[in-house]
Scaffold this active site. Structure first.
Site, PDB file in Angstrom:
ATOM      1  CB  SER A   1     -20.145   1.243  -7.340  1.00 20.93           C
ATOM      2  OG  SER A   1     -20.796   0.968  -8.528  1.00 20.93           O
TER       3      SER A   1
ATOM      4  CG  ASP B   1     -18.246   7.165 -12.498  1.00 22.98           C
ATOM      5  OD1 ASP B   1     -18.167   5.934 -12.681  1.00 22.98           O
ATOM      6  OD2 ASP B   1     -18.098   7.703 -11.386  1.00 22.98           O
TER       7      ASP B   1
ATOM      8  CG  HIS C   1     -17.370   2.857 -11.623  1.00 28.98           C
ATOM      9  ND1 HIS C   1     -18.364   3.696 -11.188  1.00 28.98           N
ATOM     10  CD2 HIS C   1     -17.611   1.655 -11.033  1.00 28.98           C
ATOM     11  CE1 HIS C   1     -19.178   3.033 -10.381  1.00 28.98           C
ATOM     12  NE2 HIS C   1     -18.740   1.787 -10.263  1.00 28.98           N
TER      13      HIS C   1
HETATM   14  N1  LIG Z   1     -19.727  -5.601 -14.506  1.00 34.56           N
HETATM   15  C1  LIG Z   1     -19.380  -4.239 -14.252  1.00 34.56           C
HETATM   16  C2  LIG Z   1     -18.560  -4.185 -12.976  1.00 34.56           C
HETATM   17  C3  LIG Z   1     -19.098  -3.233 -11.993  1.00 34.56           C
HETATM   18  O1  LIG Z   1     -20.138  -2.675 -12.191  1.00 34.56           O
HETATM   19  C4  LIG Z   1     -18.332  -2.948 -10.757  1.00 34.56           C
HETATM   20  C5  LIG Z   1     -17.116  -3.559 -10.564  1.00 34.56           C
HETATM   21  C6  LIG Z   1     -16.360  -3.262  -9.431  1.00 34.56           C
HETATM   22  C7  LIG Z   1     -16.833  -2.387  -8.496  1.00 34.56           C
HETATM   23  C8  LIG Z   1     -18.062  -1.778  -8.671  1.00 34.56           C
HETATM   24  C9  LIG Z   1     -18.821  -2.063  -9.806  1.00 34.56           C
HETATM   25  N2  LIG Z   1     -20.049  -1.484 -10.017  1.00 34.56           N
HETATM   26  C10 LIG Z   1     -21.012  -1.186  -9.091  1.00 34.56           C
HETATM   27  O2  LIG Z   1     -21.104  -1.606  -7.960  1.00 34.56           O
HETATM   28  C11 LIG Z   1     -18.557  -3.659 -15.416  1.00 34.56           C
HETATM   29  O3  LIG Z   1     -18.183  -4.373 -16.332  1.00 34.56           O
HETATM   30  O4  LIG Z   1     -18.300  -2.459 -15.397  1.00 34.56           O
END
Ligand SMILES: N[C@@H](CC(=O)c1ccccc1NC=O)C(=O)O
Length: 282
Positions: free
Chosen positions: A146, A228, A260
């Site tokens: 991510s 995703d 994801h």
């Molecule tokens: N606040 C986001 C969390 C999120 O994007 C995320 C959580 C854990 C690992 C990676 C993530 N996203 C990008 O780095 C959500 O609710 O999906």
């Protein structure tokens, strides 16, 4: 606006998880990765904890290996939109890789809003310098999930990856174009403006570069989850297309039946397709 097409929605991975209600996903993810990572930290694979690679509070790394002579090193950068999570809960991918003879480094890095995204990218440069100069490891594979895949992809540039002896990149459910985040709540701690988005987006940076003149080859594995959001699918396929266009050896794959979060949680499992892919690649 139709909610499903809104960037806030498209860039909130938990909304696209089919296994549980969106409000439960992130806490559940943290619970899972924390429990696996704690076991790994107590295992015989854990060689060193909290090696400092730079001056920032979180510029510390953990090293996992089964032999000090491991030839290949995989550096795994955690995600969390550059504002959450940490290295201590991100060692969940280490066991199968270490068993396959690969050394694994899990770095921490400082987070927004305490530092800017530009600072974080600079921290990753410092990480690679430390691994090359102080640890003298060769055959480096840089991976991330991510936001961590964005940080890894930010090192795809001949002046950088050749200098740090990087063999390849493993980019899992990454973000390569930051501009859609501009008007979302994700940008509140990041405070990115339009210019930052251009200068810090690998998709934009590499668009301007002709790699075909270069002989040194790297491999890039671009991988994303079936569940995703379509925006994440597009980001990965656009980035893979660009890398291919500029002459980089790429492999693109959609992992079915994962989202994801479990796309990386499952890396603790030897029999998971992505685990096997990474081991075969390295
Ligand atoms: N606040 C986001 C969390 C999120 O994007 C995320 C959580 C854990 C690992 C990676 C993530 N996203 C990008 O780095 C959500 O609710 O999906």
């Amino acid at each position: 606006m139709d909610e499903k097409n809104d960037n806030e929605f498209l860039y909130t991975p938990s909304h696209w998880c089919k296994r549980m209600k969106p409000n439960l996903v992130v806490n559940k993810h943290i619970e899972i990765v924390q429990s696996i990572s704690e076991k790994m930290k107590e295992s015989r694979y854990c060689k060193s904890l909290n090696i400092r690679y730079g001056p920032g509070d979180r510029q510390l790394m953990d090293i996992y290996e089964n032999s000090p002579t491991s030839e290949h090193t995989f550096v795994y950068i955690h995600g969390g939109y550059w504002q959450e999570l940490n290295k201590d809960i991100s060692a969940y991918c280490t066991e199968p890789l270490v068993n396959a003879g690969i050394r694994v480094i899990i770095p921490g890095y400082d987070l927004a809003p305490l530092v800017t995204l530009r600072n974080i990218v600079e921290e990753i440069h410092q990480l690679l310098s430390y691994i090359k100069i102080c640890l003298k490891y060769k055959n480096i594979w840089l991976g991330g999930h991510s936001a961590g895949a964005h940080l890894a992809a930010s090192m795809i540039h001949p002046a950088v990856h050749e200098h740090f002896s990087i063999k390849g990149f493993i980019l899992i459910s990454g973000i390569f174009d930051l501009s859609p985040l501009l008007e979302t709540t994700i940008n509140i701690p990041l405070k990115l403006n339009k210019n930052d988005c251009l200068e810090l987006s690998p998709l934009n940076i590499l668009n301007k570069f002709d790699f075909s003149l270069k002989t040194n080859s790297i491999k890039v594995f671009v991988v994303y989850a079936e569940h995703d959001s379509p925006a994440f699918h597009n980001q990965s396929s656009q980035f893979a297309k660009l890398l291919h266009k500029i002459g980089i050896d790429i492999l693109e794959e959609r992992i079915t039946e994962v989202d994801h979060f479990d796309i990386v949680e499952n890396l603790s499992n030897n029999n998971y397709s992505l685990t096997k892919h990474i081991i075969n690649l390295i």
